[in-house]
Write a protein that holds these residues in place. Structure first.
Motif, PDB file in Angstrom:
ATOM      1  N   THR A 381     -40.019   6.101 -11.905  1.00 43.76           N
ATOM      2  CA  THR A 381     -40.819   5.163 -12.713  1.00 43.76           C
ATOM      3  C   THR A 381     -40.214   4.845 -14.079  1.00 43.76           C
ATOM      4  O   THR A 381     -40.700   3.948 -14.758  1.00 43.76           O
ATOM      5  N   SER A 382     -39.155   5.548 -14.493  1.00 49.86           N
ATOM      6  CA  SER A 382     -38.603   5.265 -15.826  1.00 49.86           C
ATOM      7  C   SER A 382     -37.224   4.620 -15.777  1.00 49.86           C
ATOM      8  O   SER A 382     -36.684   4.256 -16.806  1.00 49.86           O
ATOM      9  N   MET A 383     -36.632   4.558 -14.588  1.00 51.16           N
ATOM     10  CA  MET A 383     -35.297   3.958 -14.506  1.00 51.16           C
ATOM     11  C   MET A 383     -35.056   3.296 -13.144  1.00 51.16           C
ATOM     12  O   MET A 383     -35.663   3.682 -12.142  1.00 51.16           O
ATOM     13  N   GLU A 384     -34.182   2.280 -13.206  1.00 47.48           N
ATOM     14  CA  GLU A 384     -33.671   1.712 -11.960  1.00 47.48           C
ATOM     15  C   GLU A 384     -32.209   2.081 -11.882  1.00 47.48           C
ATOM     16  O   GLU A 384     -31.544   2.194 -12.924  1.00 47.48           O
ATOM     17  N   TYR A 385     -31.708   2.263 -10.688  1.00 45.07           N
ATOM     18  CA  TYR A 385     -30.293   2.611 -10.566  1.00 45.07           C
ATOM     19  C   TYR A 385     -29.822   2.295  -9.156  1.00 45.07           C
ATOM     20  O   TYR A 385     -30.622   2.106  -8.247  1.00 45.07           O
ATOM     21  N   GLU A 386     -28.499   2.192  -9.032  1.00 46.60           N
ATOM     22  CA  GLU A 386     -27.922   2.051  -7.693  1.00 46.60           C
ATOM     23  C   GLU A 386     -27.245   3.358  -7.300  1.00 46.60           C
ATOM     24  O   GLU A 386     -26.865   4.139  -8.157  1.00 46.60           O
ATOM     25  N   VAL A 387     -27.131   3.524  -5.994  1.00 43.62           N
ATOM     26  CA  VAL A 387     -26.406   4.700  -5.497  1.00 43.62           C
ATOM     27  C   VAL A 387     -25.145   4.172  -4.800  1.00 43.62           C
ATOM     28  O   VAL A 387     -25.213   3.718  -3.656  1.00 43.62           O
ATOM     29  N   PRO A 388     -24.007   4.171  -5.522  1.00 48.04           N
ATOM     30  CA  PRO A 388     -22.785   3.619  -4.907  1.00 48.04           C
ATOM     31  C   PRO A 388     -22.295   4.493  -3.761  1.00 48.04           C
ATOM     32  O   PRO A 388     -22.745   5.632  -3.602  1.00 48.04           O
ATOM     33  N   ARG A 389     -21.375   3.945  -2.993  1.00 54.40           N
ATOM     34  CA  ARG A 389     -20.798   4.729  -1.881  1.00 54.40           C
ATOM     35  C   ARG A 389     -20.143   5.988  -2.413  1.00 54.40           C
ATOM     36  O   ARG A 389     -19.429   5.938  -3.409  1.00 54.40           O
ATOM     37  N   GLN A 390     -20.408   7.072  -1.774  1.00 54.46           N
ATOM     38  CA  GLN A 390     -19.863   8.353  -2.232  1.00 54.46           C
ATOM     39  C   GLN A 390     -20.055   9.383  -1.122  1.00 54.46           C
ATOM     40  O   GLN A 390     -20.781   9.116  -0.154  1.00 54.46           O
ATOM     41  N   ASN A 391     -19.432  10.530  -1.292  1.00 47.06           N
ATOM     42  CA  ASN A 391     -19.560  11.575  -0.277  1.00 47.06           C
ATOM     43  C   ASN A 391     -20.758  12.481  -0.617  1.00 47.06           C
ATOM     44  O   ASN A 391     -20.667  13.340  -1.480  1.00 47.06           O
ATOM     45  N   LEU A 392     -21.858  12.259   0.099  1.00 48.90           N
ATOM     46  CA  LEU A 392     -23.087  13.002  -0.191  1.00 48.90           C
ATOM     47  C   LEU A 392     -23.246  14.224   0.709  1.00 48.90           C
ATOM     48  O   LEU A 392     -24.294  14.868   0.720  1.00 48.90           O
ATOM     49  N   LYS A 393     -22.197  14.541   1.440  1.00 45.83           N
ATOM     50  CA  LYS A 393     -22.298  15.629   2.406  1.00 45.83           C
ATOM     51  C   LYS A 393     -22.560  16.970   1.703  1.00 45.83           C
ATOM     52  O   LYS A 393     -21.992  17.259   0.653  1.00 45.83           O
ATOM     53  N   ILE A 394     -23.415  17.755   2.316  1.00 52.14           N
ATOM     54  CA  ILE A 394     -23.688  19.100   1.798  1.00 52.14           C
ATOM     55  C   ILE A 394     -23.059  20.093   2.764  1.00 52.14           C
ATOM     56  O   ILE A 394     -23.457  20.151   3.924  1.00 52.14           O
ATOM     57  N   SER A 395     -22.084  20.854   2.286  1.00 50.03           N
ATOM     58  CA  SER A 395     -21.468  21.843   3.168  1.00 50.03           C
ATOM     59  C   SER A 395     -22.301  23.124   3.145  1.00 50.03           C
ATOM     60  O   SER A 395     -22.568  23.675   2.072  1.00 50.03           O
ATOM     61  N   LEU A 396     -22.667  23.598   4.323  1.00 49.99           N
ATOM     62  CA  LEU A 396     -23.452  24.841   4.381  1.00 49.99           C
ATOM     63  C   LEU A 396     -22.568  26.076   4.240  1.00 49.99           C
ATOM     64  O   LEU A 396     -23.051  27.198   4.226  1.00 49.99           O
ATOM     65  N   SER A 397     -21.255  25.868   4.142  1.00 50.53           N
ATOM     66  CA  SER A 397     -20.362  27.006   3.887  1.00 50.53           C
ATOM     67  C   SER A 397     -20.253  27.283   2.405  1.00 50.53           C
ATOM     68  O   SER A 397     -19.815  28.360   2.006  1.00 50.53           O
ATOM     69  N   ARG A 398     -20.572  26.282   1.594  1.00 51.53           N
ATOM     70  CA  ARG A 398     -20.438  26.474   0.150  1.00 51.53           C
ATOM     71  C   ARG A 398     -21.759  27.012  -0.411  1.00 51.53           C
ATOM     72  O   ARG A 398     -22.792  26.364  -0.308  1.00 51.53           O
ATOM     73  N   MET A 399     -21.677  28.208  -1.008  1.00 50.10           N
ATOM     74  CA  MET A 399     -22.891  28.776  -1.598  1.00 50.10           C
ATOM     75  C   MET A 399     -22.670  28.939  -3.100  1.00 50.10           C
ATOM     76  O   MET A 399     -21.694  29.597  -3.464  1.00 50.10           O
ATOM     77  N   PRO A 400     -23.489  28.383  -3.970  1.00 51.81           N
ATOM     78  CA  PRO A 400     -24.641  27.549  -3.657  1.00 51.81           C
ATOM     79  C   PRO A 400     -24.211  26.126  -3.288  1.00 51.81           C
ATOM     80  O   PRO A 400     -23.198  25.635  -3.784  1.00 51.81           O
ATOM     81  N   ALA A 401     -25.009  25.503  -2.421  1.00 46.78           N
ATOM     82  CA  ALA A 401     -24.662  24.176  -1.913  1.00 46.78           C
ATOM     83  C   ALA A 401     -24.959  23.095  -2.951  1.00 46.78           C
ATOM     84  O   ALA A 401     -25.786  23.283  -3.840  1.00 46.78           O
ATOM     85  N   ILE A 402     -24.257  21.974  -2.790  1.00 45.48           N
ATOM     86  CA  ILE A 402     -24.490  20.801  -3.647  1.00 45.48           C
ATOM     87  C   ILE A 402     -23.862  19.603  -2.921  1.00 45.48           C
ATOM     88  O   ILE A 402     -22.848  19.783  -2.257  1.00 45.48           O
ATOM     89  N   PRO A 403     -24.435  18.399  -3.023  1.00 46.04           N
ATOM     90  CA  PRO A 403     -23.737  17.264  -2.400  1.00 46.04           C
ATOM     91  C   PRO A 403     -22.335  17.144  -3.010  1.00 46.04           C
ATOM     92  O   PRO A 403     -22.168  17.345  -4.214  1.00 46.04           O
ATOM     93  N   LYS A 404     -21.371  16.842  -2.161  1.00 46.53           N
ATOM     94  CA  LYS A 404     -19.960  16.830  -2.583  1.00 46.53           C
ATOM     95  C   LYS A 404     -19.760  16.001  -3.864  1.00 46.53           C
ATOM     96  O   LYS A 404     -19.044  16.417  -4.769  1.00 46.53           O
ATOM     97  N   SER A 405     -20.393  14.838  -3.942  1.00 45.70           N
ATOM     98  CA  SER A 405     -20.191  13.948  -5.101  1.00 45.70           C
ATOM     99  C   SER A 405     -21.051  14.338  -6.299  1.00 45.70           C
ATOM    100  O   SER A 405     -20.947  13.740  -7.357  1.00 45.70           O
TER     101      SER A 405
END
Ligand code: HEM
Length: 416
Positions: A381-405
């Motif tokens: 409700t306070s901002m508009e934004y775009e989500v450009p193409r990017q690698n959003l994959k979350i690897s379950l081998s990486r602890m703690p996990a985070i989307p790649k981008s």
């Protein structure tokens, strides 16, 4: 007497590194058992998942935390001497210290400080091309929690302190440089926090009475003694660091808004406390804290299995939150499931289970949920934004996990 199923490898740490969050669930499926034994970090370890296992794990008559956390966790994430390794009366008194900081009024104040930081940041982002949300939210939370806790944070120090908090969170389960970076970050952070505690005690820093820094600096354990400067520093970091860690759940929430746009609409409709259902599902669905560890206090039997004194036991948090016995289609993101949730303190455990006051369950759970709701409201409700193409994959081998981008947004515009 039946034997606890044994993993077939002489040492299962390499498999843990490869399979990450799935390591325990994969074996539970393979051995058709919610309990098995493996050698992890060169020690025999009993691994468990599910509600029943969770009820057992939080039985403080049978398990203790002293000596349970691996060295690599104490050298980075936890530090030495903090609440995580305490039992009995000392734990209860230390826990009371943390819980006393979590009043509704105090949480409201943290939320307001955080919302003000979000608002400032949105102004900055309007002039930036690309914004890496995870990095930015780390800074927002660092600034807010330090102000809230009564910890002075000079502008020139914001980057260094924030990066150190992040390194502490990133390092315990990593191998190589990501792990090593956590060790100097721990040393630096403790030195900084200890100097602040000293300043409060000597009166050089005028901390207000209910603030986290004051409460920790003045706390006395049941033996009547104040915490050593080092232990107080560890406990101060136990408030600051995990609050900054909420940025990970916030990044996952932003990802969920992007991947499940119908949730965005439902959040705007704001019916049936949908924000609550949404943040609960984010905490259940996305991988964060993989497991917790304890040690067997004295020999006992459970379901005919022998638990020998001293054996390390780990409880799979991620696996329990995805247990098909409790969660229908656990790998579907569906906030509505919490609408008629008949859950309990042992089957939904993203931040640990059992009781907040008398056991080790995370004292920051309410803060976490409120900061997530603030973030979701800001994004919606306070901002508009775009989500450009990017690698959003979350690897379950990486602890703690985070989307790649780390979730990049662009074209930010303030609205509302
Ligand atoms: C980012 C979200 C968070 C996650 C995923 C998380 C997760 C956890 C987990 C899994 C535990 C261990 C439970 C156990 O040992 O059985 C824990 C304990 C703890 N958390 Fe959090 N936490 C979060 C946020 C916070 C916040 C905001 C605070 C701030 C006060 C906090 C402070 C603590 C402390 C002091 C403990 C130790 C409690 C004890 O041993 O009795 N956490 N947390």
């Amino acid at each position: 007497m039946p034997q606890i199923p044994r993993d077939r490898w002489p040492e299962s740490t390499p498999a843990l590194l490869i399979e990450g969050y799935r390591f325990i669930s994969n074996r539970c499926r393979r051995y058709r058992s919610d309990i098995f034994e493996a050698r992890l970090l060169l020690r025999k370890t009993i691994c468990m998942k599910g509600e029943e296992a969770s009820r057992l794990f939080y039985d403080t008559e049978r398990f203790q935390r002293k000596g349970a956390a691996p060295m690599r966790v104490k050298n980075t994430l936890f530090g030495w001497g903090g609440i995580q390794g305490l039992d009995g009366e000392t734990h209860r008194s230390r826990k009371q210290m943390f819980m006393s900081l979590m009043t509704p009024k105090a949480i409201r104040r943290l939320v307001d400080l955080t919302a003000a930081q979000w608002s400032k940041a949105i102004g900055k982002w309007e002039n930036m091309g690309r914004v890496v949300l995870f990095d930015e939210v780390n800074e927002i939370l660092s600034r807010a929690v330090c102000t809230w806790a009564g910890v002075p944070l000079e502008e020139s120090q914001v980057g260094l302190r924030t990066n150190d908090f992040v390194k502490l969170i990133e390092s315990p389960a990593a191998v190589g440089p990501r792990h090593w970076r956590g060790i100097p970050a721990r040393v630096r952070s403790e030195k900084w926090a200890a100097a602040i505690i000293q300043d409060v005690r000597s009166g050089r820093l005028d901390a207000s009475e209910g603030s986290a820094v004051y409460v920790i600096a003045m706390h006395r354990d049941p033996d009547g003694k104040m915490l050593s400067r080092h232990t107080a520093a560890v406990e101060l970091l136990n408030v600051l660091r995990p609050t900054v860690a909420v940025s990970r759940f916030i990044t996952f929430a932003a990802l969920a808004l992007h991947e499940y746009p119908e949730c965005r609409r439902k959040l705007l409709e704001d019916k049936d406390d949908y924000a609550e259902l949404f943040v609960q599902e984010v905490r259940r669905f996305y991988p964060f804290f993989p497991a917790v560890a304890a040690r067997v206090r004295h020999d006992f039997e459970w379901k005919g299995y022998r638990f020998p004194k001293g054996r390390r036991v780990i409880l799979d948090l991620y696996g329990t939150d995805h247990d098909p016995l409790v969660w229908e289609n656990p790998h579907e993101f569906r906030p509505e499931r919490f609408g008629m949730w008949e859950g309990n303190a042992y089957n939904f455990i993203p931040q640990g289970g059992s009781d907040h006051f008398t056991n080790h369950r995370c004292p920051g759970e309410w803060v976490t949920k409120e900061l997530m709701k603030t973030a979701v409201s800001m994004l919606n409700t306070s901002m508009e934004y775009e989500v450009p193409r990017q690698n959003l994959k979350i690897s379950l081998s990486r602890m703690p996990a985070i989307p790649k981008s780390r979730f990049v947004v662009s074209g930010v515009k303030r609205i509302g």
